[in-house]
Motif scaffolding. Structure first.
Motif, PDB file in Angstrom:
ATOM      1  N   MET A   1       0.850  -1.199   0.000  1.00  0.00           N
ATOM      2  CA  MET A   1       0.000   0.000   0.000  1.00  0.00           C
ATOM      3  C   MET A   1       0.888   1.252   0.000  1.00  0.00           C
ATOM      4  O   MET A   1       1.877   1.321   0.725  1.00  0.00           O
ATOM      5  N   HIS A   2       0.507   2.213  -0.810  1.00  0.00           N
ATOM      6  CA  HIS A   2       1.246   3.465  -0.862  1.00  0.00           C
ATOM      7  C   HIS A   2       1.287   4.095   0.532  1.00  0.00           C
ATOM      8  O   HIS A   2       0.276   4.085   1.262  1.00  0.00           O
ATOM      9  N   PRO A   3       2.422   4.667   0.951  1.00  0.00           N
ATOM     10  CA  PRO A   3       2.522   5.235   2.303  1.00  0.00           C
ATOM     11  C   PRO A   3       1.457   6.287   2.606  1.00  0.00           C
ATOM     12  O   PRO A   3       0.906   6.320   3.722  1.00  0.00           O
ATOM     13  N   MET A   4       1.163   7.144   1.639  1.00  0.00           N
ATOM     14  CA  MET A   4       0.149   8.169   1.886  1.00  0.00           C
ATOM     15  C   MET A   4      -1.245   7.560   1.971  1.00  0.00           C
ATOM     16  O   MET A   4      -2.086   8.041   2.732  1.00  0.00           O
ATOM     17  N   LEU A   5      -1.499   6.508   1.220  1.00  0.00           N
ATOM     18  CA  LEU A   5      -2.776   5.817   1.319  1.00  0.00           C
ATOM     19  C   LEU A   5      -2.896   5.144   2.680  1.00  0.00           C
ATOM     20  O   LEU A   5      -3.975   5.133   3.287  1.00  0.00           O
ATOM     21  N   LEU A 109      -6.061  13.683  -8.908  1.00  0.00           N
ATOM     22  CA  LEU A 109      -6.425  12.748  -7.846  1.00  0.00           C
ATOM     23  C   LEU A 109      -5.402  11.625  -7.783  1.00  0.00           C
ATOM     24  O   LEU A 109      -5.096  10.994  -8.795  1.00  0.00           O
ATOM     25  N   ASP A 110      -4.910  11.341  -6.580  1.00  0.00           N
ATOM     26  CA  ASP A 110      -3.791  10.415  -6.437  1.00  0.00           C
ATOM     27  C   ASP A 110      -4.075   9.248  -5.488  1.00  0.00           C
ATOM     28  O   ASP A 110      -3.624   8.138  -5.733  1.00  0.00           O
ATOM     29  N   GLN A 111      -4.788   9.507  -4.398  1.00  0.00           N
ATOM     30  CA  GLN A 111      -5.108   8.468  -3.425  1.00  0.00           C
ATOM     31  C   GLN A 111      -6.554   8.645  -2.984  1.00  0.00           C
ATOM     32  O   GLN A 111      -7.072   9.761  -2.974  1.00  0.00           O
ATOM     33  N   ALA A 112      -7.197   7.546  -2.591  1.00  0.00           N
ATOM     34  CA  ALA A 112      -8.602   7.629  -2.199  1.00  0.00           C
ATOM     35  C   ALA A 112      -8.949   6.558  -1.181  1.00  0.00           C
ATOM     36  O   ALA A 112      -8.502   5.410  -1.286  1.00  0.00           O
ATOM     37  N   ARG A 127      -3.560   6.075  -7.653  1.00  0.00           N
ATOM     38  CA  ARG A 127      -3.480   6.355  -9.087  1.00  0.00           C
ATOM     39  C   ARG A 127      -2.488   5.416  -9.764  1.00  0.00           C
ATOM     40  O   ARG A 127      -1.328   5.311  -9.377  1.00  0.00           O
ATOM     41  N   GLY A 128      -2.989   4.679 -10.761  1.00  0.00           N
ATOM     42  CA  GLY A 128      -2.173   3.714 -11.476  1.00  0.00           C
ATOM     43  C   GLY A 128      -2.015   2.379 -10.785  1.00  0.00           C
ATOM     44  O   GLY A 128      -1.392   1.462 -11.327  1.00  0.00           O
ATOM     45  N   LEU A 217     -11.804   5.946  -7.228  1.00  0.00           N
ATOM     46  CA  LEU A 217     -12.148   4.524  -7.131  1.00  0.00           C
ATOM     47  C   LEU A 217     -12.704   4.000  -8.448  1.00  0.00           C
ATOM     48  O   LEU A 217     -12.296   2.936  -8.934  1.00  0.00           O
ATOM     49  N   VAL A 218     -13.642   4.750  -9.021  1.00  0.00           N
ATOM     50  CA  VAL A 218     -14.261   4.303 -10.281  1.00  0.00           C
ATOM     51  C   VAL A 218     -13.219   4.241 -11.395  1.00  0.00           C
ATOM     52  O   VAL A 218     -13.151   3.258 -12.145  1.00  0.00           O
ATOM     53  N   LEU A 219     -12.408   5.260 -11.512  1.00  0.00           N
ATOM     54  CA  LEU A 219     -11.395   5.299 -12.576  1.00  0.00           C
ATOM     55  C   LEU A 219     -10.411   4.147 -12.447  1.00  0.00           C
ATOM     56  O   LEU A 219     -10.058   3.498 -13.439  1.00  0.00           O
ATOM     57  N   GLU A 220      -9.971   3.882 -11.223  1.00  0.00           N
ATOM     58  CA  GLU A 220      -8.984   2.815 -11.024  1.00  0.00           C
ATOM     59  C   GLU A 220      -9.604   1.424 -11.124  1.00  0.00           C
ATOM     60  O   GLU A 220      -8.894   0.435 -11.275  1.00  0.00           O
TER      61      GLU A 220
END
Length: 263
Positions: A1-5, A109-112, A127-128, A217-220
């Motif tokens: 998991m990304h640290p910021m997430l 948008l980068d994290q959610a 993101r990604g 969320l939808v985009l990813e």
């Protein structure tokens, strides 16, 4: 998991803990009216404080855009927070509400995180990196036929001038699809599109904190998100359309026939 997430998840769980502790305290809550059919409780504010405290402890130089406390700081890293998306539902004991946290980096948008504290469902996206529900990858639905689609919407309850221009699209979509639901929490509606429970969703005149996390969320998860005018400015306009690629196109076609005043 990304640290910021990871930090965002920690913050969402802290906010969720505040909400759960107050689930049965409805008559004792301090409730204020922000606007017509728009409420805020001490739970919203306590949850938001817990979320912001967690985020700023890890990233003290980041900017905050939160529903109750507004904007603080100045940074290319902006946390967009709705501490309790679905306050009216919460106040009535209707279990359709969530904590919504998104990180926008240099305008992207980068994290959610969307966290439903009653069910324990934790939706996350980077993101990604794809979208997850309780650490299991999710994808939008595979529904292709519009008459088989299940949609969600939100009524323009805060701005009654939008009711008349909204109803023609609602009426047409009701006849063209297998059903329309109105849950009362935009972040959860978008999360449900991301995991395939819903095939599409549309709503007008929302705020960035209602949309940001759910949109990523939808985009990813392989879906599409836009505003009805196809300008990609849904965070600015508050008008959002989302769905799997096939249903999204059908939705846009119908909404284009019934534009809102001023777009």
């Amino acid at each position: 998991m990304h640290p910021m997430l990871n930090i965002a998840v920690r913050a969402a769980r802290r906010g969720g803990d505040v909400i759960v502790r107050n689930l049965d305290r409805g008559p004792d809550l301090q409730i204020e009216v922000k606007g017509r059919r728009d409420y805020v409780s001490n739970v919203d504010r306590e949850a938001e404080s817990a979320i912001i405290e967690t985020l700023l402890k890890a990233y003290p130089d980041h900017q905050i855009l939160a529903e109750e406390s507004g904007t603080t700081g100045n940074s290319e890293y902006v946390w967009i927070i709705d501490p309790l998306d679905g306050t009216t539902n919460f106040l009535h004991g209707y279990p359709q509400f969530a904590v919504s946290i998104a990180l926008q980096v240099r305008g992207v948008l980068d994290q959610a995180v969307v966290y439903a504290p009653v069910t324990g469902e934790l939706f996350t996206a980077s993101r990604g990196g794809g979208a997850m529900l309780n650490n299991r990858r999710i994808r939008v639905s595979k529904t292709r036929q519009f008459d088989q689609a299940l949609l969600a919407t939100g009524f323009p309850f805060r701005d009654e001038s939008l009711i008349a221009p909204y109803l023609p699209s609602f009426g047409e979509l009701m006849t063209l699809t297998s059903g329309i639901r109105r849950g009362g929490s935009a972040s959860l509606d978008l999360a449900f599109v991301a995991c395939g429970r819903l095939d599409g969703y549309w709503e007008f005149r929302l705020k960035p904190w209602d949309i940001a996390a759910g949109a990523l969320l939808v985009l990813e998860a392989g879906g599409l998100v836009d505003d009805p005018k196809s300008t990609s400015k849904y965070l600015d306009s508050g008008n959002v359309v989302a769905g799997n690629p096939q249903i999204f196109r059908h939705l846009l076609t119908t909404l284009h026939k019934h534009p809102l005043p001023g777009g």
